[in-house]
Design a protein around this motif. Structure first.
Motif, PDB file in Angstrom:
ATOM      1  N   MET A   1     -93.864 -19.306  90.191  1.00  0.00           N
ATOM      2  CA  MET A   1     -93.247 -19.685  88.928  1.00  0.00           C
ATOM      3  C   MET A   1     -92.502 -18.530  88.277  1.00  0.00           C
ATOM      4  O   MET A   1     -91.699 -18.729  87.387  1.00  0.00           O
ATOM      5  CB  MET A   1     -94.291 -20.205  87.935  1.00  0.00           C
ATOM      6  N   ASN A   2     -92.748 -17.285  88.694  1.00  0.00           N
ATOM      7  CA  ASN A   2     -92.064 -16.163  88.096  1.00  0.00           C
ATOM      8  C   ASN A   2     -90.711 -15.906  88.750  1.00  0.00           C
ATOM      9  O   ASN A   2     -89.902 -15.159  88.240  1.00  0.00           O
ATOM     10  CB  ASN A   2     -92.927 -14.896  88.203  1.00  0.00           C
ATOM     11  N   GLY A   3     -90.470 -16.472  89.949  1.00  0.00           N
ATOM     12  CA  GLY A   3     -89.210 -16.283  90.620  1.00  0.00           C
ATOM     13  C   GLY A   3     -88.192 -17.303  90.156  1.00  0.00           C
ATOM     14  O   GLY A   3     -88.310 -17.905  89.095  1.00  0.00           O
ATOM     15  N   PRO A   4     -87.127 -17.505  90.948  1.00  0.00           N
ATOM     16  CA  PRO A   4     -86.121 -18.501  90.601  1.00  0.00           C
ATOM     17  C   PRO A   4     -86.745 -19.888  90.486  1.00  0.00           C
ATOM     18  O   PRO A   4     -87.608 -20.274  91.263  1.00  0.00           O
ATOM     19  CB  PRO A   4     -85.124 -18.411  91.776  1.00  0.00           C
ATOM     20  N   ALA A   5     -86.270 -20.630  89.520  1.00  0.00           N
ATOM     21  CA  ALA A   5     -86.841 -21.954  89.262  1.00  0.00           C
ATOM     22  C   ALA A   5     -86.512 -22.903  90.399  1.00  0.00           C
ATOM     23  O   ALA A   5     -85.369 -23.007  90.833  1.00  0.00           O
ATOM     24  CB  ALA A   5     -86.299 -22.503  87.946  1.00  0.00           C
ATOM     25  N   CYS A   6     -87.533 -23.590  90.893  1.00  0.00           N
ATOM     26  CA  CYS A   6     -87.351 -24.613  91.929  1.00  0.00           C
ATOM     27  C   CYS A   6     -87.811 -25.927  91.330  1.00  0.00           C
ATOM     28  O   CYS A   6     -89.005 -26.222  91.268  1.00  0.00           O
ATOM     29  CB  CYS A   6     -88.156 -24.268  93.177  1.00  0.00           C
ATOM     30  N   PHE A   7     -86.876 -26.716  90.845  1.00  0.00           N
ATOM     31  CA  PHE A   7     -87.239 -27.927  90.116  1.00  0.00           C
ATOM     32  C   PHE A   7     -87.754 -29.016  91.045  1.00  0.00           C
ATOM     33  O   PHE A   7     -88.417 -29.941  90.595  1.00  0.00           O
ATOM     34  CB  PHE A   7     -86.046 -28.414  89.299  1.00  0.00           C
ATOM     35  N   ALA A   8     -87.462 -28.927  92.349  1.00  0.00           N
ATOM     36  CA  ALA A   8     -87.985 -29.898  93.288  1.00  0.00           C
ATOM     37  C   ALA A   8     -89.490 -29.765  93.468  1.00  0.00           C
ATOM     38  O   ALA A   8     -90.122 -30.642  94.062  1.00  0.00           O
ATOM     39  CB  ALA A   8     -87.285 -29.733  94.643  1.00  0.00           C
TER      40      ALA A   8
ATOM     41  N   PRO B   1     -84.629 -33.449  91.134  1.00  0.00           N
ATOM     42  CA  PRO B   1     -83.560 -32.785  91.898  1.00  0.00           C
ATOM     43  C   PRO B   1     -83.678 -31.270  91.761  1.00  0.00           C
ATOM     44  O   PRO B   1     -84.133 -30.757  90.735  1.00  0.00           O
ATOM     45  CB  PRO B   1     -82.274 -33.308  91.240  1.00  0.00           C
ATOM     46  N   ASP B   2     -83.262 -30.548  92.786  1.00  0.00           N
ATOM     47  CA  ASP B   2     -83.426 -29.096  92.776  1.00  0.00           C
ATOM     48  C   ASP B   2     -82.378 -28.412  91.906  1.00  0.00           C
ATOM     49  O   ASP B   2     -82.634 -27.374  91.304  1.00  0.00           O
ATOM     50  CB  ASP B   2     -83.359 -28.558  94.209  1.00  0.00           C
ATOM     51  N   GLY B   3     -81.183 -28.951  91.816  1.00  0.00           N
ATOM     52  CA  GLY B   3     -80.122 -28.329  91.030  1.00  0.00           C
ATOM     53  C   GLY B   3     -80.379 -28.457  89.540  1.00  0.00           C
ATOM     54  O   GLY B   3     -80.929 -29.463  89.063  1.00  0.00           O
ATOM     55  N   ILE B   4     -79.948 -27.454  88.771  1.00  0.00           N
ATOM     56  CA  ILE B   4     -80.217 -27.446  87.334  1.00  0.00           C
ATOM     57  C   ILE B   4     -79.502 -28.588  86.622  1.00  0.00           C
ATOM     58  O   ILE B   4     -80.078 -29.259  85.774  1.00  0.00           O
ATOM     59  CB  ILE B   4     -79.828 -26.084  86.713  1.00  0.00           C
ATOM     60  N   ASP B   5     -78.238 -28.854  86.972  1.00  0.00           N
ATOM     61  CA  ASP B   5     -77.503 -29.927  86.299  1.00  0.00           C
ATOM     62  C   ASP B   5     -78.113 -31.295  86.595  1.00  0.00           C
ATOM     63  O   ASP B   5     -78.281 -32.125  85.696  1.00  0.00           O
ATOM     64  CB  ASP B   5     -76.038 -29.911  86.736  1.00  0.00           C
ATOM     65  N   ALA B   6     -78.447 -31.524  87.873  1.00  0.00           N
ATOM     66  CA  ALA B   6     -79.051 -32.807  88.235  1.00  0.00           C
ATOM     67  C   ALA B   6     -80.429 -32.963  87.612  1.00  0.00           C
ATOM     68  O   ALA B   6     -80.814 -34.055  87.176  1.00  0.00           O
ATOM     69  CB  ALA B   6     -79.135 -32.925  89.756  1.00  0.00           C
ATOM     70  N   ALA B   7     -81.198 -31.860  87.551  1.00  0.00           N
ATOM     71  CA  ALA B   7     -82.526 -31.928  86.954  1.00  0.00           C
ATOM     72  C   ALA B   7     -82.441 -32.203  85.454  1.00  0.00           C
ATOM     73  O   ALA B   7     -83.243 -32.961  84.901  1.00  0.00           O
ATOM     74  CB  ALA B   7     -83.282 -30.628  87.213  1.00  0.00           C
TER      75      ALA B   7
ATOM     76  N   ASP C   1     -74.674 -17.504  72.058  1.00  0.00           N
ATOM     77  CA  ASP C   1     -75.362 -16.226  72.219  1.00  0.00           C
ATOM     78  C   ASP C   1     -76.809 -16.269  71.748  1.00  0.00           C
ATOM     79  O   ASP C   1     -77.587 -15.363  72.045  1.00  0.00           O
ATOM     80  CB  ASP C   1     -74.610 -15.126  71.473  1.00  0.00           C
ATOM     81  N   ARG C   2     -77.192 -17.324  71.028  1.00  0.00           N
ATOM     82  CA  ARG C   2     -78.557 -17.451  70.545  1.00  0.00           C
ATOM     83  C   ARG C   2     -79.358 -18.503  71.323  1.00  0.00           C
ATOM     84  O   ARG C   2     -80.537 -18.709  71.051  1.00  0.00           O
ATOM     85  CB  ARG C   2     -78.560 -17.837  69.062  1.00  0.00           C
ATOM     86  N   ALA C   3     -78.729 -19.160  72.263  1.00  0.00           N
ATOM     87  CA  ALA C   3     -79.381 -20.252  72.985  1.00  0.00           C
ATOM     88  C   ALA C   3     -80.139 -19.719  74.196  1.00  0.00           C
ATOM     89  O   ALA C   3     -79.689 -18.780  74.861  1.00  0.00           O
ATOM     90  CB  ALA C   3     -78.341 -21.270  73.439  1.00  0.00           C
ATOM     91  N   PRO C   4     -81.294 -20.306  74.495  1.00  0.00           N
ATOM     92  CA  PRO C   4     -82.002 -19.941  75.722  1.00  0.00           C
ATOM     93  C   PRO C   4     -81.263 -20.483  76.942  1.00  0.00           C
ATOM     94  O   PRO C   4     -80.377 -21.328  76.833  1.00  0.00           O
ATOM     95  CB  PRO C   4     -83.370 -20.605  75.550  1.00  0.00           C
ATOM     96  N   ALA C   5     -81.638 -20.011  78.102  1.00  0.00           N
ATOM     97  CA  ALA C   5     -81.017 -20.479  79.335  1.00  0.00           C
ATOM     98  C   ALA C   5     -81.419 -21.922  79.609  1.00  0.00           C
ATOM     99  O   ALA C   5     -82.520 -22.348  79.232  1.00  0.00           O
ATOM    100  CB  ALA C   5     -81.428 -19.586  80.501  1.00  0.00           C
ATOM    101  N   PRO C   6     -80.555 -22.704  80.276  1.00  0.00           N
ATOM    102  CA  PRO C   6     -80.916 -24.103  80.576  1.00  0.00           C
ATOM    103  C   PRO C   6     -82.220 -24.222  81.369  1.00  0.00           C
ATOM    104  O   PRO C   6     -83.027 -25.108  81.110  1.00  0.00           O
ATOM    105  CB  PRO C   6     -79.715 -24.610  81.384  1.00  0.00           C
ATOM    106  N   ALA C   7     -82.421 -23.320  82.330  1.00  0.00           N
ATOM    107  CA  ALA C   7     -83.645 -23.380  83.127  1.00  0.00           C
ATOM    108  C   ALA C   7     -84.882 -23.134  82.273  1.00  0.00           C
ATOM    109  O   ALA C   7     -85.930 -23.753  82.482  1.00  0.00           O
ATOM    110  CB  ALA C   7     -83.578 -22.355  84.264  1.00  0.00           C
ATOM    111  N   THR C   8     -84.757 -22.247  81.291  1.00  0.00           N
ATOM    112  CA  THR C   8     -85.886 -21.969  80.400  1.00  0.00           C
ATOM    113  C   THR C   8     -86.260 -23.202  79.588  1.00  0.00           C
ATOM    114  O   THR C   8     -87.437 -23.545  79.442  1.00  0.00           O
ATOM    115  CB  THR C   8     -85.537 -20.811  79.459  1.00  0.00           C
ATOM    116  N   VAL C   9     -85.250 -23.882  79.050  1.00  0.00           N
ATOM    117  CA  VAL C   9     -85.497 -25.095  78.264  1.00  0.00           C
ATOM    118  C   VAL C   9     -86.139 -26.171  79.129  1.00  0.00           C
ATOM    119  O   VAL C   9     -87.113 -26.825  78.726  1.00  0.00           O
ATOM    120  CB  VAL C   9     -84.178 -25.603  77.650  1.00  0.00           C
TER     121      VAL C   9
END
Length: 523
Positions: free
Chosen positions: A1-8, A22-28, A91-99
């Motif tokens: 979980m500390n590495g790159p996010a794997c949504f699958a 789905p594994d991709g951030i947009d599809a997830a 500039d104040r928004a968290p990353a999409p993967a974080t959300v």
């Protein structure tokens, strides 16, 4: 979980059979928006905002916070956090993967299972994707998609067949693109656009509309009717009758029994009003060729019979006023206590709705002003985006002055002041829940001063809310001081004077005096 996010690695356990994201951030993100029924992460630009609105004025009215940010930034980020949508600069928004990961961890239906085999049925998954495509509009395609994701909560079930229930068009649907100005090809799209236009401005309105549309869909499903654009006048009259004979559960025994009265009159009226509004909207926009729900609801009759009952007695109000007038508790700062007193005074002496004290950056409301004679006025944005000016009584002013001084603001507001009326420690302004909690804190403190044997007062204090104060304000105008109904209607922001007149039925003292004066006793 500390590495790159794997949504699958995340499994949606609410589907049948369970399936991986789905594994991709947009599809997830798109999958999560459809599964949860609300947007998760969206990047707004001025081009995207204008794409879904006829004009900039409409864009400003429908997305005020986004519009205000886009005036100073190239983009605005709208994302889901802790049960609400937030809009911030990029500039104040968290990353999409974080959300997305934060939401996955908080939601019970999703489970992290990287090594656990999950049986995926290709045909079922394809059907589900097709049904979701027919029901929802892509979040990244247009702002019109916002209400479409709410349809996941609208359909009777969670499987693909239930979601596909709305993705049809009935016999009264207008397929001609020349006269169908709504541009919807099926009921799913037509309902989504209806919700967007009629219910997107208030979460309470949206919740009520969704509940009543779900009620109608469940009834249609039980009687094998539908889609909605296929219902006839006779179908809707039968539905209206069924509301009067709804099977209800008896709390004491847990059993159901038929009650001729069915749902309460106000609930039935709301259910029929939503249905009537839907078909009226569809007819006006050309999606249907006829309106089977014409004159289905009797709104005027309901208003005539409605009598407000949630009103705090004068002695209970006096107890709460005494609590607010005391010194600040040792555990609370002077600023927070001054804010609580100001909030209580505004709800107590202005009769505003809960949402009318929520700060709107785009409108600069609510705000205070003081005329040359030293009289204070509160300006708010009411239902339907209608502005309203409420003169404040002198008893309300001292708490506001103390609060402003505690915030390092001038004692009286300047003519061009543009600052949130009620501040928050974490952000610029206090929201719905914060305002509500402050009023409930006053009621809780008053409850602590009531004797345990006084069950009536304790029950009232535990049940009361900001709207009880609004009812009390209205009753004081109409009953206690006989303010003319049109004046009281303006102060309260009622759409109909019949709603204002209902408060006259809460007390017979004034009416009895009129009758006695009209027929004096003979000497």
């Amino acid at each position: 979980m500390n590495g790159p996010a794997c949504f699958a690695s995340w499994v949606d356990t609410a589907t049948e059979p369970p399936q991986r994201l789905p594994d991709g951030i947009d599809a997830a993100l798109a999958y999560m928006a459809d599964a949860t029924g609300h947007p998760v992460y969206m990047r707004w630009t001025l081009t995207l905002l204008k794409r879904g609105c006829p004009s900039l004025a409409d864009a400003k009215r429908e997305h005020p916070v986004v519009f205000a940010l886009l005036l100073d930034h190239d983009a605005a980020i709208e994302y889901w956090e802790r049960g609400r949508l937030r809009v911030v600069a990029p500039d104040r928004a968290p990353a999409p993967a974080t959300v997305l990961l934060r939401l996955l961890k908080q939601h019970r239906r999703f489970r992290f299972a990287p090594d656990e085999p999950v049986t995926l049925a290709t045909s079922s998954a394809g059907t589900a994707r097709a049904a979701m495509t027919a029901v929802a509009i892509s979040e990244t395609a247009s702002p019109w998609a916002g209400p479409a994701v709410w349809l996941a909560a609208l359909t009777p079930g969670t499987d693909a067949s239930d979601r596909a229930w709305l993705a049809r068009a009935g016999r009264f649907a207008n397929v001609s693109p020349v006269t169908n100005t709504l541009g919807a090809a099926d009921d799913a799209q037509a309902v989504a656009l209806f919700l967007r236009e009629r219910a997107s401005r208030s979460p309470h309105t949206l919740r009520a509309y969704l509940a009543e549309l779900r009620r109608l869909i469940r009834w249609c499903d039980r009687h094998q009717l539908g889609p909605l654009s296929d219902l006839t006048r006779d179908n809707l009259l039968t539905y209206r009758t069924s509301l009067e004979r709804t099977r209800r559960t008896t709390p004491a025994t847990g059993t159901t029994r038929n009650q001729p009265a069915g749902l309460q009159a106000t609930t039935r009226a709301r259910a029929l009003a939503v249905v009537s509004s839907l078909f009226r909207y569809w007819l006006r926009t050309g999606y249907v060729i006829a309106n089977p729900a014409a004159e289905l609801s009797g709104g005027a009759a309901t208003r005539d019979s409605w009598t407000p009952s949630r009103i705090m007695p004068i002695k209970v109000l006096a107890l709460c006023d005494a609590v607010v007038s005391d010194a600040a508790p040792d555990t609370m700062s002077a600023l927070v206590w001054a804010r609580r007193r100001a909030i209580w005074s505004l709800y107590r002496y202005a009769g505003v709705r809960l949402a009318e004290l929520v700060w709107s950056e785009a409108e600069g409301l609510p705000r205070l002003d003081v005329d040359p004679q030293g009289q204070w006025t509160l300006h708010v944005l009411g239902k339907g985006g209608k502005r309203r000016s409420i003169p404040l009584p002198s008893v309300c002013v001292p708490a506001l002055r103390v609060y402003r001084l505690a915030r390092a603001l001038p004692e009286q507001p300047s003519p061009f002041e543009r600052v949130a009326l009620i501040h928050s420690e974490k952000r610029d302004a206090l929201g719905h829940s914060g305002l509500y909690d402050e009023v409930k804190a006053v009621l809780l403190a008053a409850e602590a001063q009531v004797q345990p044997a006084d069950l009536t007062t304790l029950t009232i204090l535990r049940a009361a809310s900001t709207h009880w104060l609004r009812h009390g304000y209205a009753r004081a105008l109409v009953v206690d001081h006989a303010v003319p109904l049109p004046v009281a209607q303006t102060l309260l922001g009622h759409a109909s004077v019949q709603t204002t007149a209902a408060y006259a039925r809460t007390d017979l003292t004034q009416t009895r005096a009129f009758v006695e004066g009209s027929f004096p006793q003979r000497k």
